[in-house]
Design an enzyme around this catalytic site. Sequence first.
Site, PDB file in Angstrom:
ATOM      1  N   ARG A 177     -56.360 -21.608  82.017  1.00 51.57           N
ATOM      2  CA  ARG A 177     -57.512 -21.169  82.807  1.00 51.57           C
ATOM      3  C   ARG A 177     -58.521 -20.532  81.868  1.00 51.57           C
ATOM      4  O   ARG A 177     -58.197 -19.582  81.165  1.00 51.57           O
ATOM      5  CB  ARG A 177     -57.040 -20.143  83.833  1.00 51.57           C
ATOM      6  CG  ARG A 177     -57.731 -20.243  85.157  1.00 51.57           C
ATOM      7  CD  ARG A 177     -57.191 -19.221  86.116  1.00 51.57           C
ATOM      8  NE  ARG A 177     -56.156 -19.751  86.989  1.00 51.57           N
ATOM      9  CZ  ARG A 177     -55.588 -19.036  87.974  1.00 51.57           C
ATOM     10  NH1 ARG A 177     -55.936 -17.790  88.171  1.00 51.57           N
ATOM     11  NH2 ARG A 177     -54.666 -19.576  88.747  1.00 51.57           N
ATOM     12  N   SER A 211     -58.017 -21.468  90.893  1.00 54.73           N
ATOM     13  CA  SER A 211     -57.662 -20.727  92.104  1.00 54.73           C
ATOM     14  C   SER A 211     -58.858 -19.999  92.709  1.00 54.73           C
ATOM     15  O   SER A 211     -59.862 -20.610  93.046  1.00 54.73           O
ATOM     16  CB  SER A 211     -56.499 -19.782  91.800  1.00 54.73           C
ATOM     17  OG  SER A 211     -56.034 -19.187  92.990  1.00 54.73           O
ATOM     18  N   HIS A 212     -58.765 -18.668  92.792  1.00 51.66           N
ATOM     19  CA  HIS A 212     -59.778 -17.857  93.465  1.00 51.66           C
ATOM     20  C   HIS A 212     -60.867 -17.379  92.511  1.00 51.66           C
ATOM     21  O   HIS A 212     -61.745 -16.622  92.912  1.00 51.66           O
ATOM     22  CB  HIS A 212     -59.085 -16.654  94.095  1.00 51.66           C
ATOM     23  CG  HIS A 212     -58.155 -15.996  93.118  1.00 51.66           C
ATOM     24  ND1 HIS A 212     -56.922 -16.517  92.804  1.00 51.66           N
ATOM     25  CD2 HIS A 212     -58.312 -14.906  92.342  1.00 51.66           C
ATOM     26  CE1 HIS A 212     -56.352 -15.755  91.884  1.00 51.66           C
ATOM     27  NE2 HIS A 212     -57.172 -14.779  91.584  1.00 51.66           N
ATOM     28  N   ASP A 234     -58.664 -19.556  99.832  1.00 52.42           N
ATOM     29  CA  ASP A 234     -59.345 -19.392  98.540  1.00 52.42           C
ATOM     30  C   ASP A 234     -59.758 -20.734  97.933  1.00 52.42           C
ATOM     31  O   ASP A 234     -59.700 -21.768  98.596  1.00 52.42           O
ATOM     32  CB  ASP A 234     -58.457 -18.601  97.569  1.00 52.42           C
ATOM     33  CG  ASP A 234     -57.288 -19.424  97.054  1.00 52.42           C
ATOM     34  OD1 ASP A 234     -56.818 -20.301  97.797  1.00 52.42           O
ATOM     35  OD2 ASP A 234     -56.841 -19.201  95.906  1.00 52.42           O
ATOM     36  N   ASP A 255     -58.559 -23.017  95.937  1.00 52.63           N
ATOM     37  CA  ASP A 255     -57.683 -24.188  96.030  1.00 52.63           C
ATOM     38  C   ASP A 255     -56.832 -24.151  97.307  1.00 52.63           C
ATOM     39  O   ASP A 255     -55.870 -24.916  97.437  1.00 52.63           O
ATOM     40  CB  ASP A 255     -56.795 -24.300  94.786  1.00 52.63           C
ATOM     41  CG  ASP A 255     -55.937 -23.059  94.557  1.00 52.63           C
ATOM     42  OD1 ASP A 255     -56.304 -21.974  95.025  1.00 52.63           O
ATOM     43  OD2 ASP A 255     -54.884 -23.186  93.909  1.00 52.63           O
ATOM     44  N   ASP A 280     -54.628 -22.151  98.593  1.00 57.36           N
ATOM     45  CA  ASP A 280     -53.230 -21.730  98.694  1.00 57.36           C
ATOM     46  C   ASP A 280     -53.102 -20.291  99.210  1.00 57.36           C
ATOM     47  O   ASP A 280     -52.052 -19.907  99.707  1.00 57.36           O
ATOM     48  CB  ASP A 280     -52.451 -21.935  97.380  1.00 57.36           C
ATOM     49  CG  ASP A 280     -53.019 -21.169  96.211  1.00 57.36           C
ATOM     50  OD1 ASP A 280     -54.122 -20.589  96.341  1.00 57.36           O
ATOM     51  OD2 ASP A 280     -52.371 -21.153  95.149  1.00 57.36           O
ATOM     52  N   ARG A 281     -54.183 -19.497  99.111  1.00 56.10           N
ATOM     53  CA  ARG A 281     -54.136 -18.145  99.667  1.00 56.10           C
ATOM     54  C   ARG A 281     -54.696 -18.146 101.096  1.00 56.10           C
ATOM     55  O   ARG A 281     -55.430 -19.057 101.468  1.00 56.10           O
ATOM     56  CB  ARG A 281     -54.973 -17.188  98.821  1.00 56.10           C
ATOM     57  CG  ARG A 281     -54.408 -16.973  97.435  1.00 56.10           C
ATOM     58  CD  ARG A 281     -55.180 -15.895  96.688  1.00 56.10           C
ATOM     59  NE  ARG A 281     -54.517 -15.615  95.409  1.00 56.10           N
ATOM     60  CZ  ARG A 281     -54.785 -14.574  94.643  1.00 56.10           C
ATOM     61  NH1 ARG A 281     -55.698 -13.705  95.015  1.00 56.10           N
ATOM     62  NH2 ARG A 281     -54.138 -14.391  93.511  1.00 56.10           N
ATOM     63  N   LYS A 330     -47.701 -21.708  97.577  1.00 57.25           N
ATOM     64  CA  LYS A 330     -48.142 -20.980  98.765  1.00 57.25           C
ATOM     65  C   LYS A 330     -49.161 -21.860  99.471  1.00 57.25           C
ATOM     66  O   LYS A 330     -49.738 -22.757  98.864  1.00 57.25           O
ATOM     67  CB  LYS A 330     -48.696 -19.614  98.391  1.00 57.25           C
ATOM     68  CG  LYS A 330     -49.816 -19.617  97.393  1.00 57.25           C
ATOM     69  CD  LYS A 330     -50.016 -18.201  96.855  1.00 57.25           C
ATOM     70  CE  LYS A 330     -50.864 -18.209  95.598  1.00 57.25           C
ATOM     71  NZ  LYS A 330     -50.494 -17.154  94.671  1.00 57.25           N
ATOM     72  N   ARG A 365     -52.650  -2.640  88.498  1.00 58.18           N
ATOM     73  CA  ARG A 365     -52.508  -2.712  89.952  1.00 58.18           C
ATOM     74  C   ARG A 365     -51.563  -1.593  90.390  1.00 58.18           C
ATOM     75  O   ARG A 365     -50.464  -1.445  89.848  1.00 58.18           O
ATOM     76  CB  ARG A 365     -51.922  -4.059  90.374  1.00 58.18           C
ATOM     77  CG  ARG A 365     -52.732  -5.258  89.896  1.00 58.18           C
ATOM     78  CD  ARG A 365     -52.512  -6.458  90.803  1.00 58.18           C
ATOM     79  NE  ARG A 365     -52.998  -7.707  90.237  1.00 58.18           N
ATOM     80  CZ  ARG A 365     -54.272  -8.086  90.207  1.00 58.18           C
ATOM     81  NH1 ARG A 365     -55.214  -7.293  90.673  1.00 58.18           N
ATOM     82  NH2 ARG A 365     -54.624  -9.247  89.678  1.00 58.18           N
TER      83      ARG A 365
HETATM   84  C1  G1P Z   1     -51.948 -12.339  90.969  1.00 64.16           C
HETATM   85  C2  G1P Z   1     -51.199 -11.827  92.171  1.00 64.16           C
HETATM   86  C3  G1P Z   1     -49.855 -12.530  92.282  1.00 64.16           C
HETATM   87  C4  G1P Z   1     -50.083 -14.040  92.322  1.00 64.16           C
HETATM   88  C5  G1P Z   1     -50.916 -14.475  91.137  1.00 64.16           C
HETATM   89  C6  G1P Z   1     -51.291 -15.945  91.226  1.00 64.16           C
HETATM   90  O1  G1P Z   1     -51.216 -12.076  89.795  1.00 64.16           O
HETATM   91  O2  G1P Z   1     -51.010 -10.437  92.109  1.00 64.16           O
HETATM   92  O3  G1P Z   1     -49.192 -12.091  93.427  1.00 64.16           O
HETATM   93  O4  G1P Z   1     -48.859 -14.722  92.304  1.00 64.16           O
HETATM   94  O5  G1P Z   1     -52.137 -13.723  91.093  1.00 64.16           O
HETATM   95  O6  G1P Z   1     -52.040 -16.232  92.362  1.00 64.16           O
HETATM   96  P1  G1P Z   1     -51.476 -10.806  88.846  1.00 64.16           P
HETATM   97  O7  G1P Z   1     -52.939 -10.838  88.449  1.00 64.16           O
HETATM   98  O8  G1P Z   1     -51.188  -9.594  89.660  1.00 64.16           O
HETATM   99  O9  G1P Z   1     -50.536 -10.975  87.689  1.00 64.16           O
HETATM  100 ZN    ZN Z   2     -55.371 -20.101  94.813  1.00 66.54          ZN
END
Ligand code: G1P
Ligand code: ZN
Length: 549
Positions: free
Chosen positions: A22, A113-114, A278, A280, A282-283, A377, A502
Site C-alpha cells: 500500500r 481499503s479505506h 468503505d 473496498d 469490507d467495512r 470481512k 490506539r
Molecule cells: C486497522 C484496524 C484493524 C484492521 C486493519 C485492517 O489496523 O485496527 O482492526 O484489521 O486496520 O483493516 P491497525 O491500523 O490498527 O493496525
Molecule cells: Zn476495507
Amino acid sequence: MKILDIATRPFAGQRPGTSGLRKKVDVFQQPHYLENFVQSLFDILPDRAGQTLVLGGDGRFHNRVAIQTILRMAAANGIGKVLVGRGGLLSTPAVSAVIRKRGAYGGIILSASHNPGGPDGDFGIKYNIGNGGPAPEKVTEAIYARTQAIDSYRIAGDTPDIDIDRLGAGSLGDMQVEVIDPVADYAELMQQLFDFETMRAWFAAGHRMRYDAMCAVGGPYARAIFEGMLGAPAGTVVNGEPREDFGGHHPDPNPAHATELIAAMSGPAAPDFGAASDGDADRNMILGRDFVVTPSDSLAVLAANATLVPGYKAGLAGIARSMPTSCAADAVAKALGIACFETPTGWKFFGNLLDAGRATLCGEESYGTGSSHVREKDGLWAILFWLNLQAATGLSVEALVRRHWAGFGRHYYSRHDWEGIATERADALMAALRDKLPGLSGREFPSPDGATLRIGSADDFAYTDPVDGSVSTRQGVRLLFEGGSRVVFRLSGTGTEGATLRVYLERFEADASRHDQPTQQALAALIAAAEAVAGIRAHTGKQAPTVIT
Ligand code: G1P
Ligand code: ZN
C-alpha cells in the site's frame, strides 16, 4: 514477451503485511514498481501454470492501468485464465466469494481499503489464496523476499488493452480473460444466506433505508441488491457511483468520516436504517434513527440473533473477536454455550478458525464484521444481516440494541487514536508501558461514581492459534480492571505517516438504569487511568487524541 530491468523495489522501508503493498499513487506509477510486486507474486506460485485467478479492485485512481499491466503479466507467466470484474471492479468480499464459488487458484485485489484515493491518494495490491482469504504470512514474506531479489519480469508485448467494460470471454495470447459481472456471484451468495422475501416486505411496508457507498465500490452491489432485488426506493443508495477519487472523501465509515450519513440519520424525518461501507466494501457502519451502533455491539447483536437469519438458523459454531474488540460478544457466547476466541488485531487471525469450522461469526472494533461465508470481512453482508433482523423482528436498530443491553448488559466502548506521533516517541511510550507491567496489578484510580477502579491484572497480549499452534506475541498492552473494564494500548500497523497509538476503552455496566450515559462520560475514569498509566501527553507532546470513534 519482454524482459526488462527492475528500477524500483517495493516495500522500501516497510515490511509487508497481509494488507499487501500500500503506497501513494505516484509511487505505484514509477516504472516497473507494480511489475516487481506482480512478478514476485507469480514467481512464488510454482504451480501457477494454467490456473485461474480472480482480478478486480475498488475502482480507485490507477485501477484500470494496473489491471491491464497485470493481465499482460499473467499471460506472460502462463496463467490459464483470469476472471476480471467488469470495469475492473470487485469488492474485497466479492473477490473472496468468486474465488470460493469458482474454485479459483487465488485472486489479486487492487485496493488501499479505506485510505483516500485519486492522483494524490493511495493505491494498493494484495493477493488472496484459494480459500478466498488474505495470503498467510509465509506467502507475504516470500513475496517480500522475492521483491528484493528479482531483476526481470515477464510481460506480454504491446497488445491492445483488453476491453474490461464488456462482459464475456476473450483472450490474451494463450490466456483466457473473462469479464464477469462483479455483483452476480456475490448477490447469489447473499440470497442463500438472507431472507430476501421478508426484507422485500419490510421495504414494501414503507420502511426506509439510507446506504452511503462513499463513492466507492459498494455502490453497484447496494444498488443491485437493495434497490434492485429488495425493491427499496431509488435514492436509498447515495454516493453510489464509484469514483476514482471517492469524490474527494475519506471512504472510511466511522463517526469521524461518515458525518453526512450521521446528519441524515438524525431527526424524525430520518430513514429507519442507515449504513455505509468503505473503499473496498469490507467495512461497515450501522445506524438507526439518531442512533449509532458500535462495531463491538454489532457483532454481539448479530450473534445473539443469528438463528433468525436463514443462513445461520442452525446456530453458531463459535464467535471470534479481535482482542481490542469489546467483550460484548463473549457474553453472548457464554449464554449460547459456545466458544469465543480472542485473536490479535487483523482479519488473518480468523482464517484458521473459520476454515476449521470453529467460528461462524467474527468481528473487529474497527468496523469489520464477517462470517464463514467468505474469508474477508464483509460490509454489505453485515448491513443485510441488520436489515434481515429488523425485518424479521419488526424492531428498529435502536430497539434491537437496547433489548440486547437489557439482556446482556452494556459494554460502553470507545477508541482514541493519537495519530502522527514520531515513531521513536510512540515506541518509547510502548516500551515504558511494557516495563511497568509487573507493577500494575492492584493499582487503583478514582472513579466519579465513588467506586474505585482497580487493575486486576495487566499483560502484553499473546495468542496461540488453536488450529496450527503458531504463537503471536506483543499484540498490545492490556489493563484488565476488576469488574470487567479494560484499557488496551497498541500501535497501528497500517498507518502511512509516523505512528498511531490506539487506546481502546471499555466499561461493562450491567444495570439497565445506567445504559443511557454519553459514552465519553461513562468512560471518563478509564480515560484518566489510561493517561495516568501511559503518560500519553508527556510522551507524544500532544494534548488530545486526533480521532475518537
Ligand atoms: C486497522 C484496524 C484493524 C484492521 C486493519 C485492517 O489496523 O485496527 O482492526 O484489521 O486496520 O483493516 P491497525 O491500523 O490498527 O493496525
Ligand atoms: Zn476495507
